[in-house]
Scaffold this active site. Structure first.
Site, mmCIF file in Angstrom:
data_model
loop_
_atom_site.group_PDB
_atom_site.id
_atom_site.type_symbol
_atom_site.label_atom_id
_atom_site.label_comp_id
_atom_site.label_asym_id
_atom_site.label_seq_id
_atom_site.Cartn_x
_atom_site.Cartn_y
_atom_site.Cartn_z
ATOM 1 N N LYS A 22 -15.906 48.950 -23.942
ATOM 2 C CA LYS A 22 -15.046 47.782 -24.864
ATOM 3 C C LYS A 22 -15.147 46.542 -24.047
ATOM 4 C CE LYS A 22 -10.595 47.261 -23.940
ATOM 5 N NZ LYS A 22 -10.101 46.009 -23.786
ATOM 6 N N ASN A 23 -15.090 46.421 -22.946
ATOM 7 C CA ASN A 23 -15.097 44.994 -22.134
ATOM 8 C C ASN A 23 -16.251 44.631 -21.843
ATOM 9 O OD1 ASN A 23 -12.327 45.689 -21.708
ATOM 10 N ND2 ASN A 23 -12.484 45.760 -19.725
ATOM 11 N N CYS A 116 1.074 39.295 -21.223
ATOM 12 C CA CYS A 116 1.083 40.861 -21.671
ATOM 13 C C CYS A 116 1.894 41.671 -20.739
ATOM 14 C CB CYS A 116 -0.040 41.069 -21.950
ATOM 15 S SG CYS A 116 -1.053 41.847 -20.685
ATOM 16 N N ARG A 121 -1.051 36.632 -16.816
ATOM 17 C CA ARG A 121 -2.618 36.382 -17.248
ATOM 18 C C ARG A 121 -2.781 34.759 -17.567
ATOM 19 N NH1 ARG A 121 -4.578 41.896 -20.166
ATOM 20 N NH2 ARG A 121 -6.262 41.354 -19.195
ATOM 21 N N ASP A 306 -8.221 48.986 -14.123
ATOM 22 C CA ASP A 306 -8.225 49.630 -15.199
ATOM 23 C C ASP A 306 -8.272 51.145 -14.903
ATOM 24 O OD1 ASP A 306 -7.938 47.277 -16.652
ATOM 25 O OD2 ASP A 306 -10.110 47.135 -17.373
ATOM 26 N N ARG A 398 -6.685 50.887 -28.940
ATOM 27 C CA ARG A 398 -7.446 49.386 -28.489
ATOM 28 C C ARG A 398 -8.803 49.793 -27.695
ATOM 29 N NH1 ARG A 398 -4.245 46.469 -24.880
ATOM 30 N NH2 ARG A 398 -6.249 45.420 -24.801
#
Ligand code: UD1
Length: 439
Positions: A22-23, A116, A121, A306, A398
């Site tokens: 994803k990233n 978030c 952030r 993560d 997500r």
């Protein structure tokens, strides 16, 4: 509201192919805006964050088609430079469109994605770097209005912290700027390497000089290419944690073992036996994991923030006392509360969590408060006794492609339910109708 329901206690066995990253996919999709041509992005996971990026691309004027595991992006028709708030707030990493839209169109109007659950952030590094490249940026109440009349200019940038997103925005803005940019203190995550490979395949001239130094020679225009996204190292570590917590024996394919080195080391310390080949890894877990001391999140090649939540879920039942220090985000221990509800003995002091391993967790009703916390709930549920019901699973979607199907393939008892919860009738409350009152 959909939920994920896990019946814990099944040992995971078998082979699983890991999804594309994803990233890595998200900044590459943003990079497509720079290209006056057609790009085919293969191994692109089908995730809600990727679908949000596609909506932004289409809004900007790109034609995007989904293939079986790929996206075809035609950016020859880009005609907008403004991204509406509703599209920006769908995912935080939408900020990475700033560099590419500004570079392609000479202007960009969008809003800051905001904080978030895991922290404030800020985007100060993104903005100061783009200003150094010649952008004029007005910031009013979270709305960013950026212009670069006459184009962006190469320069020297030193990042005080190797921010992943800021590095990506600098690469996107500098790839087609006038002149050469030297970036010191760049992030070194594998996803940055993948973005550089993609941009170079499109005709960019970016060299990684090592130790976080990148040299970016601006080119007048970029052409289309076909690119295969790297495997998702965070999805891989989540499935490793799931295997480890169940005493499992699992092979992961389509991975890059070197990207997982720091995480593999932690699983080995916990007593897992790991064998690696070219693009696969075999993990065999002991009956009970051993505690691991002094895990500390850090920028790559350190232990990734993560992966912190999934590792914590696995170590909650390890023998002994583990410690995990979170150094990247100020507020990334939301999963502790849910793990405690499942019987974990975890205390948090400042940015360090102390885990006294318990024999077993028990199932509970918990929430996926953010993406990686949600994955940790799945890991914890797989190792727990009884049923775990996880809500707010839109966060899990997500970043994980068909998480329940992947785990079912390894023998897990996990399913997605559209109804209100437990699969056990005795745990559901009887419905009592109250008399209606009018007037
Ligand atoms: C990316 C990843 C995210 C991962 C994180 C750290 C994507 C889509 N997301 O997020 O999954 O957890 O890297 O590996 O790739 N910071 C500033 N100013 C800035 C930018 C960042 O102070 O301008 C701080 C942040 O508040 C945070 C730290 O730097 O404390 C790391 O942030 P960053 O590396 O930028 O993470 P993201 O790119 O947002």
């Amino acid at each position: 509201m959909e939920k994920i329901i896990v019946q814990g206690g099944q040992t995971l066995r078998g082979t699983l192919r890991v999804q594309g990253s994803k990233n890595a996919a998200l900044p590459i999709l943003a990079a497509c805006v720079l290209v006056n041509g057609v790009c085919e992005i293969r191994n692109c996971p089908d995730l809600s964050d990727v679908r949000a990026a596609v909506r932004i691309l289409r809004h900007l004027g790109c034609a995007v088609e989904r293939g079986e595991d790929s996206l075809r992006v035609d950016a020859r028709t880009v005609f907008r430079a403004a991204i509406p708030h509703a599209l920006m707030r769908e995912m935080r990493s939408s900020i990475v469109f700033l560099g590419s839209v500004l570079s392609r169109t000479g202007r960009a109007a969008l809003c800051t994605p905001g904080g978030c659950e895991i922290g404030a952030r800020p985007i100060d590094l993104h903005l100061s770097s783009l200003r150094a490249l010649g952008a004029r940026i007005d910031e009013t109440n979270g709305a960013l209005c950026c212009t670069a009349r006459g184009g962006l200019r190469g320069t020297t940038i030193r990042l005080r912290f190797p921010s992943v997103g800021a590095t990506e925005n600098i690469l996107l803005a500098a790839a087609a700027a006038n002149g050469t940019t030297t970036l010191y203190g760049a992030a070194r995550e594998p996803e940055i390497g993948d973005l550089i490979r993609f941009l170079n395949a499109c005709g960019a001239r970016i060299r990684d000089l090592g130790a976080g130094t990148l040299k970016i020679e601006g080119v007048p225009c970029l052409h289309g290419c076909t690119h295969r996204v790297i495997p998702d190292r965070i999805a891989a570590v989540t499935y490793m944690a799931a295997a480890a917590v169940t005493g499992g024996d699992v092979t992961l394919t389509d991975i890059v073992p070197a990207h997982l080195a720091c995480m593999t080391n932690v699983f080995e310390q916990a007593g897992c036996r790991i064998e690696e080949a070219d693009d696969r890894l075999h993990l065999r877990a002991p009956e009970r994991l051993r505690a691991v001391r002094d895990i500390r999140t850090a920028p790559y090649p350190g232990f990734p923030t993560d992966a912190q939540a999934a590792i914590m879920a696995a170590l909650a039942t390890a023998d002994g006392v583990s410690t995990i220090e979170e150094t990247i985000f100020e507020n990334r221990f939301h999963h502790v509360c849910a793990l405690r509800r499942m019987g974990a003995d975890i205390t948090v002091e400042g940015c360090t969590a102390l885990l006294r391993g318990v024999e077993r967790l028990h199932g509970a009703a918990v929430s996926a408060v953010d993406l990686r916390a949600g994955a940790a709930m799945v890991v914890a549920g797989l190792g727990a006794q009884g049923e775990t019901v996880i809500d707010q699973i839109q966060h899990i979607d997500r970043g994980y492609e068909k998480i329940e199907a992947c785990l079912q393939a390894l023998g897990a008892r996990i399913e997605r339910s559209a109804d209100s919860g437990s699969t056990k009738p005795e745990q559901q409350f009887p419905l009592r109708l109250l008399p209606l009152r009018y007037g």
